[in-house]
Design an enzyme around this catalytic site. Structure first.
Site, PDB file in Angstrom:
ATOM      1  N   LYS A  85     105.444  93.985  96.216  1.00 57.55           N
ATOM      2  CA  LYS A  85     104.884  95.268  96.652  1.00 57.55           C
ATOM      3  C   LYS A  85     103.517  95.054  97.294  1.00 57.55           C
ATOM      4  O   LYS A  85     102.669  94.345  96.745  1.00 57.55           O
ATOM      5  CB  LYS A  85     104.783  96.212  95.456  1.00 57.55           C
ATOM      6  CG  LYS A  85     104.275  97.611  95.800  1.00 57.55           C
ATOM      7  CD  LYS A  85     104.253  98.483  94.553  1.00 57.55           C
ATOM      8  CE  LYS A  85     103.750  99.895  94.857  1.00 57.55           C
ATOM      9  NZ  LYS A  85     103.754 100.749  93.662  1.00 57.55           N
ATOM     10  N   SER A 154     106.072 104.877  94.137  1.00 51.29           N
ATOM     11  CA  SER A 154     105.437 104.279  95.296  1.00 51.29           C
ATOM     12  C   SER A 154     106.009 102.909  95.672  1.00 51.29           C
ATOM     13  O   SER A 154     105.686 102.372  96.724  1.00 51.29           O
ATOM     14  CB  SER A 154     103.936 104.143  95.007  1.00 51.29           C
ATOM     15  OG  SER A 154     103.701 103.313  93.870  1.00 51.29           O
ATOM     16  N   SER A 178     106.496 105.010  89.344  1.00 48.83           N
ATOM     17  CA  SER A 178     106.695 104.295  90.606  1.00 48.83           C
ATOM     18  C   SER A 178     107.559 103.047  90.539  1.00 48.83           C
ATOM     19  O   SER A 178     107.836 102.435  91.569  1.00 48.83           O
ATOM     20  CB  SER A 178     105.337 103.939  91.212  1.00 48.83           C
ATOM     21  OG  SER A 178     104.589 105.099  91.491  1.00 48.83           O
TER      22      SER A 178
END
Length: 435
Positions: A85, A154, A178
């Protein structure tokens, strides 16, 4: 039996789990370079539609694979492609934090989880799309099952890449929902460990009392492998349970917010587990928990003006409206006493919920309201994740069924703090029951 072996042998390398790929590598039936090329081919084929990657390190990944093929087995993740990420630092690839402020940012060091994964032999394919600073403003990633729907956030790029067979493993982060919610929306296995189990060094802070690095895979066994590497500890495979678990079904006080398919998934899973011998009962969570959804939001907002102080001072025009409104403005209105009360509420809630585990082994609940909602302007609702993040409890989401538009719907299993290995054992049992 012969047909099953034949089909497994013919399966494209990018569709196999890390555990299966390790067996291929050990037997000489596959090479790390071949595995990387299979994933790059899938990315070339599909990523224009999915948009999971913010940066792709094609040549570096191939060179790392060739180096691994020339030497002995390096570690638990030898030759396994992974995505990281883009809120987590990498020394040799850009880390933009999902913000135009950092579009040319190049960290000097790997984050702890990146360094440990590489040390275990993982091959970093690239950085995956995140929302702005892992908050609410979405990136371009689409749900691989239907591009008109959100993949969640996210950790949108990581979940989509694993779900679309573009990566075997990936990391995400969770401050609210997330990790778990994108996994549920994309139909894969997501794991949010006990708070602090994965070292946060090198992760762009959002809310330090909540931020938790998590993991994505397509099997529980792979999560166990990944977890051992990211914690730099000996690998213990998931264990077969010596008895069916004691399961508490908790719809929480947000039950009425569940979609019909979300409620049905939990009920169907509970029935299947009971049929398999588990002791299943529905429970109401203890009183302090009712206030913890707001408490999580208080902690998250309070940290906004502090976590993003430099960006707000030097680059206010490059921040999204949602970040300015939901984090900076909202956080600036929260006083010290309110923040302290939210911190203390977390301590009270953790003690109250931990006491439940004298009579249960795991909590069964929903990972999201239902299937992924349409549109890419929002990443979905974290209501069914906030509580468990605030409680610092380990969570696993498992895919179960399809919703009314054909998108994945899953369940969430929540374990006792620090008993993550036991949670993974139960999750593996649950997946075998539901398959």
């Amino acid at each position: 039996m012969l047909l099953a072996v034949l089909l497994a042998t013919m399966a494209a390398l990018n569709t196999l789990t890390a555990t299966e790929l390790a067996q291929r590598l050990d037997s000489g039936a596959a090479t790390a370079e071949g595995i990387v090329r299979a994933h790059l081919d899938r990315i070339d084929e599909r990523d224009a539609d999915v948009l999971a990657w913010s940066h792709l390190a094609r040549e570096a990944a191939l060179e790392t694979a060739r180096m691994l093929d020339r030497g002995p087995r390096k570690g638990l993740l030898h030759g396994i492609p992974m995505g990281v990420k883009d809120i987590i630092d990498s020394h040799d690839q850009p880390t933009t934090y999902g913000s135009p402020i950092y579009r040319t940012h190049q960290p000097l060091a790997d984050a702890a989880t990146v360094a440990l994964a590489r040390d275990a032999g993982a091959i970093l394919l690239g950085k995956t799309v995140t929302t702005e600073f892992a908050n609410r403003h979405p990136g371009p990633t689409k749900n691989p099952h239907n591009p008109a729907h959100t993949p969640g956030g996210s950790s949108s790029g990581s979940a989509a890449a694993v779900a679309d067979f573009q990566s075997v493993l990936a990391t995400g982060t969770q401050t609210g929902g997330s990790v778990i919610r994108p996994a549920a929306f994309c139909g894969i296995v997501g794991y949010k460990p006990t708070y602090g189990h994965f070292a946060p060094a090198g992760m762009k802070a959002n809310t330090e009392w909540l931020d938790t690095i998590g993991a994505y895979a397509r099997s529980v066994e792979d999560i166990a492998l990944f977890r051992a590497a990211l914690m730099a500890m000996p690998f213990t495979p998931v264990n077969r349970l010596d008895r069916p678990p004691r399961i508490a079904v908790a719809f929480t006080h947000h039950r009425d917010e569940l979609s019909p398919e979300g409620t049905q998934a939990v009920n169907d899973a509970a029935a299947a587990f009971a049929k398999a011998g588990a002791k299943v009962k529905e429970i109401d969570l203890p009183a302090p928990v009712r206030d913890m959804t707001q408490g999580q939001k208080t902690l998250s907002a309070f940290d906004g003006p502090r976590a993003h102080a430099d960006e707000a001072r030097r680059f206010p025009g490059l921040l999204s409206e949602s970040l300015r409104k939901d984090k900076l403005e909202a956080g600036s209105k929260i006083d010290y006493a309110t923040w302290v009360a939210a911190r203390k509420l977390g301590e009270t809630g953790r003690a109250a919920v931990d006491a439940l585990f004298s009579e249960i082994d795991v909590i069964l609940t929903a990972p999201a309201k239902g299937e992924a909602p349409p549109g890419l302007e929002r990443t979905g609702d974290a209501t069914f994740n906030l509580l468990w993040t605030y409680l610092w409890m380990p969570c696993v989401t498992l895919p179960l069924t399809k919703g009314p538009t054909g998108l994945p719907v899953g369940i969430q299993l929540v374990g006792r703090q620090h008993e993550d290995a036991s949670l993974l054992d139960i999750a593996a049992w649950a997946r075998s029951v539901l398959s």
